[in-house]
Design an enzyme around this catalytic site. Structure first.
Site, PDB file in Angstrom:
ATOM      1  N   GLU A  41       0.875  -1.179   0.000  1.00  0.00           N
ATOM      2  CA  GLU A  41       0.000   0.000   0.000  1.00  0.00           C
ATOM      3  C   GLU A  41       0.908   1.224   0.000  1.00  0.00           C
ATOM      4  O   GLU A  41       1.561   1.520   0.999  1.00  0.00           O
ATOM      5  CB  GLU A  41      -0.915   0.013   1.218  1.00  0.00           C
ATOM      6  CG  GLU A  41      -1.805   1.250   1.286  1.00  0.00           C
ATOM      7  CD  GLU A  41      -2.567   1.368   2.607  1.00  0.00           C
ATOM      8  OE1 GLU A  41      -2.789   2.525   3.052  1.00  0.00           O
ATOM      9  OE2 GLU A  41      -2.937   0.332   3.188  1.00  0.00           O
ATOM     10  N   ARG A  45       1.009  10.088   1.256  1.00  0.00           N
ATOM     11  CA  ARG A  45       1.587  10.993   2.256  1.00  0.00           C
ATOM     12  C   ARG A  45       2.794  11.723   1.690  1.00  0.00           C
ATOM     13  O   ARG A  45       3.312  12.658   2.301  1.00  0.00           O
ATOM     14  CB  ARG A  45       1.986  10.208   3.511  1.00  0.00           C
ATOM     15  CG  ARG A  45       0.807   9.620   4.248  1.00  0.00           C
ATOM     16  CD  ARG A  45       1.211   8.953   5.534  1.00  0.00           C
ATOM     17  NE  ARG A  45       0.071   8.358   6.225  1.00  0.00           N
ATOM     18  CZ  ARG A  45       0.107   7.841   7.449  1.00  0.00           C
ATOM     19  NH1 ARG A  45       1.246   7.854   8.115  1.00  0.00           N
ATOM     20  NH2 ARG A  45      -0.964   7.318   7.995  1.00  0.00           N
ATOM     21  N   LYS A 129     -11.409  -0.246   6.355  1.00  0.00           N
ATOM     22  CA  LYS A 129     -10.200  -0.048   7.146  1.00  0.00           C
ATOM     23  C   LYS A 129     -10.615   0.467   8.525  1.00  0.00           C
ATOM     24  O   LYS A 129     -11.408   1.416   8.623  1.00  0.00           O
ATOM     25  CB  LYS A 129      -9.310   0.983   6.439  1.00  0.00           C
ATOM     26  CG  LYS A 129      -8.082   1.429   7.217  1.00  0.00           C
ATOM     27  CD  LYS A 129      -7.315   2.457   6.395  1.00  0.00           C
ATOM     28  CE  LYS A 129      -6.119   3.013   7.144  1.00  0.00           C
ATOM     29  NZ  LYS A 129      -5.347   3.960   6.315  1.00  0.00           N
TER      30      LYS A 129
END
Length: 208
Positions: A41, A45, A129
């Protein structure tokens, strides 16, 4: 069960990667695949995310690649075009979810409350999630959230480590966990591929 759910259920752990130099994803991808964890993943960011996804797809065409920290339709579209298989978001933004659905791009939105879960179910999503996992109540919160929602599956992320991952994975309908400890950013920046390989092997051995 969707094909993504089935794959995540087999893999059990998803390395959550923040990368500054997109070229670093090439040796890191080799480390992950060669040591039994063909999944990544890559988070938005950093500004390197889209290029890193593209390079990883080119060099590891069979790998399961997720785009993390997807906050809007623009990022979702860029990630899918670069070669990501699915998206992950820290929260539940209906606009982002609908954008992914319009692209036929599977998304795991982040939740940490019953209200979030019911909003996700309204949008037709039941694999979610759980984030930030430890800060939101950890194991006890996961069990409490799953109890009333029999069709929901969770991928806890945030504060997951080698010390607690198997506690999470022992809960029915926790299909996988996201973690960063085996892909520590400092080790990536320093090019310490042997140490990363060791951590990946350990993560695989403890979760299979």
């Amino acid at each position: 069960m969707s094909s993504l759910n089935a794959t995540l259920s087999k893999l059990r752990v998803v390395p959550v990667i923040a990368i500054d130099n997109p070229e670093d994803i090439i040796p890191l991808g080799d480390v992950l695949v060669e040591n039994g964890l063909p999944v990544a993943e890559i988070t938005y960011r950093t500004s390197a995310a889209t290029e890193a996804i593209k390079l990883l797809r080119e060099t590891q065409p069979e790998m399961l690649i997720g785009a993390g920290t997807v906050l809007n339709a623009h990022q979702a579209e860029a990630a899918q075009k670069a070669g990501a298989t699915f998206a992950v978001s820290p929260g539940l933004n209906p606009n982002t979810v609908k954008a992914c659905q319009s692209l036929n791009f599977e998304i795991l939105p982040g939740i940490n409350s019953p209200t979030n879960i019911e909003s996700a179910l309204e949008l037709g999503i039941n694999t979610l999630k759980f984030f930030p996992a430890e800060a939101s109540g950890g194991i006890n919160m996961v069990k409490s959230l799953l109890a009333p929602y029999g069709d929901v599956s969770l991928v806890p992320t945030g504060g997951i480590s080698a010390k607690n991952i198997n506690e999470y994975l022992s809960i029915p309908r926790v299909i996988a966990c996201g973690g960063t400890w085996m892909v520590d950013k400092k080790l990536i920046d320093e090019g310490r591929w042997d140490e990363l390989a060791k951590r990946v092997r350990e993560a695989v051995s403890m979760t299979q």
